[in-house]
Design an enzyme around this catalytic site. Structure first.
Site, PDB file in Angstrom:
ATOM      1  N   GLU A 135      49.936 -39.992  37.008  1.00 11.55           N
ATOM      2  CA  GLU A 135      49.667 -40.715  38.247  1.00 11.55           C
ATOM      3  C   GLU A 135      50.829 -40.598  39.231  1.00 11.55           C
ATOM      4  OE1 GLU A 135      46.846 -42.219  35.283  1.00 11.55           O
ATOM      5  OE2 GLU A 135      49.015 -41.846  35.250  1.00 11.55           O
TER       6      GLU A 135
ATOM      7  N   HIS B 119      43.350 -51.826  30.693  1.00  9.67           N
ATOM      8  CA  HIS B 119      42.428 -51.194  31.635  1.00  9.67           C
ATOM      9  C   HIS B 119      41.716 -52.179  32.562  1.00  9.67           C
ATOM     10  CE1 HIS B 119      42.758 -48.407  28.242  1.00  9.67           C
ATOM     11  NE2 HIS B 119      42.377 -47.439  29.041  1.00  9.67           N
TER      12      HIS B 119
END
Length: 333
Positions: A66, A135
């Protein structure tokens, strides 16, 4: 002819995909990049089919980093492109926080106004799908703390369809938070649906007894709660914030001036969250309009549990909204 737009039945996921398709078709500078957005079709199937439609130059699978691909998006934006960076979940965005905070949000300032960063970052947020504690958190309130970026959270089909293009037209970074529980939500969308305003909150239900101020998936729980409360003689006004930075103070204060009570429903944690900011602004700007203390209903201050019954207990629900409003109205009637 009744003048009403022609409507189609669709889902939040399909509306989001149509927003992507529209942006890619409108401007050749637009491209999508992220983990599994191409061949796999996206972690939540939002970009499914777009690789075949637009090709690998426009739909770009990235390595699992990321920090790296968000930085690539910043560079592409500074170079004249209009990148859409997709980060699978909000928790993973923390790996890119250095790029978002120290580069995307600050380069305009650090360059003395010479370099804008017209970058859009999309990510899934929220609990309710048993994706567990790495998550499923709601961290958009953290990002709303940062000057130099805009933070939006579409809760409706029209907004998830239309916010993307408006965000791409912004010369500065925009973060779009899509609650993963909404992807399967069905509804109607105008055939000619297009870009929407991202500057203003929206009153989705008028009321006179209490203002329920919320966003994202909690909007639909709040609307359901308002319907239940109406059956018990309590009139709740429901506001969809839509944009968390900058907040639309005028809409919030206008509602509080009408109802004289405010409940903020936020799936983020209570301590230091966006609900605290909204509560403080109401007290600062509309204190003498209040007939009762401002209340907040937030997620339990724990990592989101995996077990379904515990996960559901940890986040705000329509039933808890109803109970809180009834107590507010009864205690301060």
């Amino acid at each position: 002819m009744n003048g009403k737009p022609e409507m189609i039945k669709t889902t939040y996921r399909e509306a989001a995909r149509e927003g992507l398709r529209d942006a890619l078709a409108r401007d050749p500078r637009v491209f999508l990049m992220g983990e599994d957005v191409g061949h796999y079709g996206g972690c939540f199937a939002v970009s499914k089919g777009l690789l075949q439609e637009f090709g690998p130059e426009r739909i770009r699978d990235t390595p699992l980093s990321e920090l790296a691909f968000t930085g690539m998006g910043i560079g592409a934006a500074m170079g004249g492109m209009r990148p859409i960076v997709e980060i699978m979940t909000v928790n993973f965005s923390l790996l890119a926080l250095d790029q978002i905070l120290n580069n995307a949000a600050t380069l305009l300032h650090m360059s003395g106004g010479q370099f804008n960063v017209p970058l859009v970052i999309r990510m899934a947020t929220g609990a309710g799908k048993q994706l567990a504690a790495q998550h499923a958190h709601s961290l958009e309130g953290w990002y709303a703390h940062i000057p130099g970026i805009r933070v939006v959270s579409p809760a409706t089909l029209a907004d998830v369809r239309g916010m993307l293009w408006t965000a791409l037209e912004d010369p500065d970074p925009v973060l779009i938070f899509e609650n993963n529980t909404l992807y399967t939500m069905e509804g109607e969308l105008a055939v000619d649906a297009g870009p929407v305003d991202i500057d203003h909150a929206r009153v989705l239900r008028e009321g006179s007894d209490v203002s329920i101020i919320t966003y994202s998936a909690s909007l639909h729980k709040s609307l359901a709660a308002a319907e239940t409360l109406a059956g018990e003689g309590i009139s709740a006004e429901v506001i969809d914030l839509r944009t968390l930075r900058p907040l639309d103070d005028a809409t919030i204060m206008g509602s509080v001036a009408k109802t004289h009570r405010a409940l903020i429903v936020d799936e983020g944690w209570r301590s230091g969250g966006i609900s605290a900011e909204i509560s403080a602004r109401i007290v600062e700007q509309a204190f003498y309009e209040l007939d009762a203390p401002v209340e907040r209903l937030c997620s339990a201050e724990v990592p989101i549990p995996y077990a379904r019954h515990m996960e559901q207990a940890a986040i705000p629900q329509a039933e808890s909204i109803v109970a809180t409003v009834k107590r507010m109205v009864k205690s301060h009637g």
